[in-house]
Scaffold this motif. Structure first.
Motif, PDB file in Angstrom:
ATOM      1  N   SER A 119       0.773  -0.856  -0.331  1.00 39.34           N
ATOM      2  CA  SER A 119      -0.175   0.160  -0.344  1.00 39.34           C
ATOM      3  C   SER A 119       0.997   1.362   0.123  1.00 39.34           C
ATOM      4  O   SER A 119       0.124   1.850  -0.548  1.00 39.34           O
ATOM      5  N   VAL A 122       1.778   1.543  -3.611  1.00 38.40           N
ATOM      6  CA  VAL A 122       0.640   1.986  -4.622  1.00 38.40           C
ATOM      7  C   VAL A 122       0.450   3.596  -4.659  1.00 38.40           C
ATOM      8  O   VAL A 122       0.065   3.801  -5.683  1.00 38.40           O
ATOM      9  N   THR A 123       0.504   4.185  -3.454  1.00 39.62           N
ATOM     10  CA  THR A 123       0.290   5.444  -3.014  1.00 39.62           C
ATOM     11  C   THR A 123       1.581   6.258  -2.722  1.00 39.62           C
ATOM     12  O   THR A 123       1.604   7.702  -2.488  1.00 39.62           O
ATOM     13  N   THR A 224      -4.014  -0.693  -6.786  1.00 39.61           N
ATOM     14  CA  THR A 224      -4.727  -1.079  -5.182  1.00 39.61           C
ATOM     15  C   THR A 224      -5.039  -2.842  -5.576  1.00 39.61           C
ATOM     16  O   THR A 224      -5.261  -3.670  -4.280  1.00 39.61           O
ATOM     17  N   GLU A 225      -5.669  -3.525  -6.695  1.00 41.14           N
ATOM     18  CA  GLU A 225      -4.884  -4.590  -6.784  1.00 41.14           C
ATOM     19  C   GLU A 225      -4.263  -5.538  -5.872  1.00 41.14           C
ATOM     20  O   GLU A 225      -3.843  -6.468  -5.345  1.00 41.14           O
TER      21      GLU A 225
END
Length: 258
Positions: A119, A122-123, A224-225
């Motif tokens: 996460s 991703v962010t 997100t996946e």
């Protein structure tokens, strides 16, 4: 077409080995560099060790209880019911305790690390750390891998003792055995060659769990996946590494001690 798919799969596997080797090298480089993140390391020990203790304790207690209930009819049939504490202690200390604890931690800890770092990837929080001059490998990876390497053996030792307590309660369902006599029999059946290999391999279990979780999270794709995929892949890969390391440890122990 089949040959192209095979070559592509082989190429991806080789590239993955290279990426993991580079990631491992980067880890060791940052372990021995200055500026170790002690506060983050202590926090990860708390998150990984203390917050996993309840799950490990419950599972270990049930495991010791069930093993006694399963072993008793067979040993009674052979007139060896008095060997129940010794049989349980050897099986728990040598094999069942370390492997069960490691599998539980692979499911809980590797997935947590993979999802957390995935996460952050991703962010773009990891990219932000690099831009700000922080060292994400030293802060995120080194602390987590060292924490799992330290905590898994401690959780295993605690789980082993709780398993023996579970066996004591199970044995007293049908027999009347004192606490002192039970544990005297348990520890009388063990020697140094039972403790040391079990402890050493849990260190490798912990390192593998932490490394796989960090690697999968750090190398997750955008979107997100990919966070869920990183967590799932971390659990599966860490579990496979636990079994592989256990197989090697058993073979090496047999060569050295027997």
């Amino acid at each position: 077409m089949a040959e192209q798919i095979l070559n592509s799969g082989w190429r991806r596997w080789v590239e993955s080995i290279g990426d993991q080797t580079a990631f491992l090298t980067n880890f060791f480089r940052n372990v021995f560099s200055g500026g170790f993140e002690w506060s983050e390391f202590v926090r990860q020990c708390y998150e990984i060790g203390y917050k996993s203790l309840t799950l490990v304790s419950i599972t270990s207690f049930i495991m010791g209880l069930v093993l006694i209930l399963q072993l008793r009819p067979t040993l009674v049939e052979f007139g060896a019911a008095s060997m129940l504490p010794q049989t349980l202690a050897v099986s728990i200390i040598r094999e069942m305790g370390p492997i069960i604890t490691a599998i539980i931690c692979a499911g809980k800890i590797a997935s947590s690390i993979g999802a957390e770092l995935g996460s952050m990837k991703v962010t773009e929080q990891i990219d932000a750390m690099e831009v700000s001059g922080a060292n994400p490998v030293q802060y995120l990876v080194v602390t987590r891998i060292l924490a799992t390497t330290l905590m898994i053996p401690l959780l295993t030792m605690m789980g082993d003792f709780i398993s023996l307590i579970g066996g004591f309660f199970a044995l007293n369902f049908t027999d009347d055995v004192s606490f002192t006599l039970y544990f005297t029999k348990c520890f009388a059946s063990l020697d140094f060659s039972d403790y040391l290999p079990a402890l050493v391999k849990t260190l490798f279990f912990g390192f593998a769990i932490g490394f796989v979780g960090c690697y999968k999270g750090f190398n997750s794709n955008k979107g997100t996946e990919s966070v869920g995929l990183a967590a799932n892949s971390a659990v599966v890969t860490a579990s496979l590494w636990v079994f592989f390391i256990d197989m090697l440890a058993v073979q090496i122990t047999n060569l050295l001690y027997y």
